[in-house]
Scaffold this motif. Structure first.
Motif, PDB file in Angstrom:
ATOM      1  N   GLY A  30       0.803  -1.214   0.000  1.00 13.83           N
ATOM      2  CA  GLY A  30       0.000   0.000   0.000  1.00 13.83           C
ATOM      3  C   GLY A  30       0.837   1.266   0.000  1.00 13.83           C
ATOM      4  O   GLY A  30       0.484   2.256  -0.641  1.00 13.83           O
ATOM      5  N   GLN A  31       1.952   1.238   0.715  1.00 12.66           N
ATOM      6  CA  GLN A  31       2.836   2.393   0.746  1.00 12.66           C
ATOM      7  C   GLN A  31       3.430   2.658  -0.638  1.00 12.66           C
ATOM      8  O   GLN A  31       3.513   3.808  -1.071  1.00 12.66           O
ATOM      9  CB  GLN A  31       3.950   2.188   1.772  1.00 12.66           C
ATOM     10  N   VAL A  32       3.830   1.601  -1.336  1.00 15.85           N
ATOM     11  CA  VAL A  32       4.365   1.770  -2.687  1.00 15.85           C
ATOM     12  C   VAL A  32       3.302   2.410  -3.585  1.00 15.85           C
ATOM     13  O   VAL A  32       3.582   3.352  -4.331  1.00 15.85           O
ATOM     14  CB  VAL A  32       4.840   0.426  -3.290  1.00 15.85           C
ATOM     15  N   ALA A  33       2.082   1.914  -3.492  1.00 18.35           N
ATOM     16  CA  ALA A  33       0.993   2.478  -4.296  1.00 18.35           C
ATOM     17  C   ALA A  33       0.801   3.958  -3.981  1.00 18.35           C
ATOM     18  O   ALA A  33       0.682   4.782  -4.890  1.00 18.35           O
ATOM     19  CB  ALA A  33      -0.297   1.698  -4.047  1.00 18.35           C
ATOM     20  N   ASP A  34       0.790   4.295  -2.702  1.00 15.92           N
ATOM     21  CA  ASP A  34       0.631   5.703  -2.305  1.00 15.92           C
ATOM     22  C   ASP A  34       1.753   6.569  -2.858  1.00 15.92           C
ATOM     23  O   ASP A  34       1.514   7.647  -3.403  1.00 15.92           O
ATOM     24  CB  ASP A  34       0.588   5.835  -0.782  1.00 15.92           C
ATOM     25  N   LEU A  35       2.997   6.104  -2.712  1.00 15.79           N
ATOM     26  CA  LEU A  35       4.145   6.880  -3.178  1.00 15.79           C
ATOM     27  C   LEU A  35       4.144   7.031  -4.693  1.00 15.79           C
ATOM     28  O   LEU A  35       4.669   8.011  -5.229  1.00 15.79           O
ATOM     29  CB  LEU A  35       5.451   6.233  -2.706  1.00 15.79           C
ATOM     30  N   ALA A  36       3.543   6.082  -5.393  1.00 16.97           N
ATOM     31  CA  ALA A  36       3.457   6.146  -6.852  1.00 16.97           C
ATOM     32  C   ALA A  36       2.264   6.982  -7.309  1.00 16.97           C
ATOM     33  O   ALA A  36       2.016   7.095  -8.510  1.00 16.97           O
ATOM     34  CB  ALA A  36       3.368   4.735  -7.427  1.00 16.97           C
ATOM     35  N   GLY A  37       1.536   7.551  -6.353  1.00 17.91           N
ATOM     36  CA  GLY A  37       0.375   8.355  -6.708  1.00 17.91           C
ATOM     37  C   GLY A  37      -0.838   7.529  -7.070  1.00 17.91           C
ATOM     38  O   GLY A  37      -1.715   7.975  -7.804  1.00 17.91           O
ATOM     39  N   LEU A  38      -0.893   6.308  -6.535  1.00 15.29           N
ATOM     40  CA  LEU A  38      -1.978   5.375  -6.839  1.00 15.29           C
ATOM     41  C   LEU A  38      -2.601   4.841  -5.547  1.00 15.29           C
ATOM     42  O   LEU A  38      -2.578   3.637  -5.291  1.00 15.29           O
ATOM     43  CB  LEU A  38      -1.438   4.216  -7.683  1.00 15.29           C
ATOM     44  N   PRO A  39      -3.134   5.720  -4.710  1.00 16.97           N
ATOM     45  CA  PRO A  39      -3.675   5.259  -3.429  1.00 16.97           C
ATOM     46  C   PRO A  39      -4.748   4.181  -3.610  1.00 16.97           C
ATOM     47  O   PRO A  39      -5.533   4.224  -4.556  1.00 16.97           O
ATOM     48  CB  PRO A  39      -4.255   6.524  -2.805  1.00 16.97           C
ATOM     49  N   GLY A  40      -4.711   3.206  -2.729  1.00 18.58           N
ATOM     50  CA  GLY A  40      -5.687   2.123  -2.772  1.00 18.58           C
ATOM     51  C   GLY A  40      -5.381   1.042  -3.796  1.00 18.58           C
ATOM     52  O   GLY A  40      -6.199   0.153  -4.024  1.00 18.58           O
ATOM     53  N   ARG A  41      -4.213   1.080  -4.405  1.00 22.89           N
ATOM     54  CA  ARG A  41      -3.879   0.126  -5.457  1.00 22.89           C
ATOM     55  C   ARG A  41      -2.777  -0.850  -5.034  1.00 22.89           C
ATOM     56  O   ARG A  41      -1.912  -1.229  -5.827  1.00 22.89           O
ATOM     57  CB  ARG A  41      -3.458   0.870  -6.723  1.00 22.89           C
ATOM     58  N   ALA A  42      -2.805  -1.296  -3.782  1.00 25.35           N
ATOM     59  CA  ALA A  42      -1.795  -2.220  -3.262  1.00 25.35           C
ATOM     60  C   ALA A  42      -1.721  -3.502  -4.091  1.00 25.35           C
ATOM     61  O   ALA A  42      -0.637  -4.020  -4.353  1.00 25.35           O
ATOM     62  CB  ALA A  42      -2.079  -2.545  -1.801  1.00 25.35           C
ATOM     63  N   ARG A  43      -2.859  -4.008  -4.524  1.00 22.44           N
ATOM     64  CA  ARG A  43      -2.863  -5.243  -5.322  1.00 22.44           C
ATOM     65  C   ARG A  43      -2.178  -5.049  -6.671  1.00 22.44           C
ATOM     66  O   ARG A  43      -1.563  -5.969  -7.202  1.00 22.44           O
ATOM     67  CB  ARG A  43      -4.280  -5.756  -5.516  1.00 22.44           C
ATOM     68  N   LEU A  44      -2.277  -3.834  -7.201  1.00 27.87           N
ATOM     69  CA  LEU A  44      -1.600  -3.541  -8.463  1.00 27.87           C
ATOM     70  C   LEU A  44      -0.081  -3.632  -8.284  1.00 27.87           C
ATOM     71  O   LEU A  44       0.627  -4.088  -9.176  1.00 27.87           O
ATOM     72  CB  LEU A  44      -1.995  -2.152  -8.976  1.00 27.87           C
ATOM     73  N   VAL A  45       0.405  -3.237  -7.120  1.00 31.54           N
ATOM     74  CA  VAL A  45       1.837  -3.339  -6.835  1.00 31.54           C
ATOM     75  C   VAL A  45       2.267  -4.801  -6.891  1.00 31.54           C
ATOM     76  O   VAL A  45       3.285  -5.141  -7.499  1.00 31.54           O
ATOM     77  CB  VAL A  45       2.187  -2.708  -5.469  1.00 31.54           C
ATOM     78  N   GLY A  46       1.504  -5.677  -6.279  1.00 27.70           N
ATOM     79  CA  GLY A  46       1.803  -7.110  -6.333  1.00 27.70           C
ATOM     80  C   GLY A  46       1.791  -7.634  -7.755  1.00 27.70           C
ATOM     81  O   GLY A  46       2.661  -8.416  -8.150  1.00 27.70           O
ATOM     82  N   LYS A  47       0.838  -7.169  -8.554  1.00 29.18           N
ATOM     83  CA  LYS A  47       0.755  -7.599  -9.951  1.00 29.18           C
ATOM     84  C   LYS A  47       1.981  -7.141 -10.727  1.00 29.18           C
ATOM     85  O   LYS A  47       2.560  -7.907 -11.501  1.00 29.18           O
ATOM     86  CB  LYS A  47      -0.513  -7.029 -10.587  1.00 29.18           C
ATOM     87  N   VAL A  48       2.390  -5.904 -10.504  1.00 21.97           N
ATOM     88  CA  VAL A  48       3.580  -5.391 -11.195  1.00 21.97           C
ATOM     89  C   VAL A  48       4.800  -6.210 -10.802  1.00 21.97           C
ATOM     90  O   VAL A  48       5.611  -6.581 -11.656  1.00 21.97           O
ATOM     91  CB  VAL A  48       3.789  -3.890 -10.889  1.00 21.97           C
TER      92      VAL A  48
END
Length: 116
Positions: A30-48
């Motif tokens: 979730g922190q990675v998603a937030d820092l990338a400007g994509l709040p709430g997209r923690a699952r997308l980080v895992g997919k990437v």
């Protein structure tokens, strides 16, 4: 993946953040998603992380509360634990104390280092 307003894809934004995580520090999905400007997209980080062809410090990314997300006893779990411990990050019962080991970059640092 769709591009953002700056023309950079969501995947590229996430990869850029992941590449900056320093040795001996951890972040949550979730922190990675937030820092990338994509709040709430923690699952997308895992997919990437699963789909990227880039060499990134995947082992520094943890689930909420500092938990290793891979199944306990799996090869990936053991590898992630070992890599973190080699960097001096203690893993106890599959968890890392986020209060002590979490990367908390300064906003100015991110603005200077990120390509977007």
């Amino acid at each position: 993946m769709r591009e953002t307003q700056t023309g950079q894809s969501k995947q590229a934004r996430i990869e850029a953040i992941l590449a900056l995580i320093p040795e001996g520090k951890v972040v949550s999905y979730g922190q990675v998603a937030d820092l990338a400007g994509l709040p709430g997209r923690a699952r997308l980080v895992g997919k990437v992380l699963r789909e990227t062809d880039k060499v990134l410090p995947w082992h520094r990314v943890l689930g909420a509360g500092g938990k290793i997300s891979l199944p306990r006893g799996s090869t990936g779990f053991d590898e992630q634990t070992g890599r973190l411990q080699q960097e001096g990050v203690p893993v106890i019962k599959g968890r890392v104390r986020m209060q002590e080991w979490q990367w908390q970059p300064d906003l100015a640092e991110l603005l200077f280092l990120l390509p977007f």
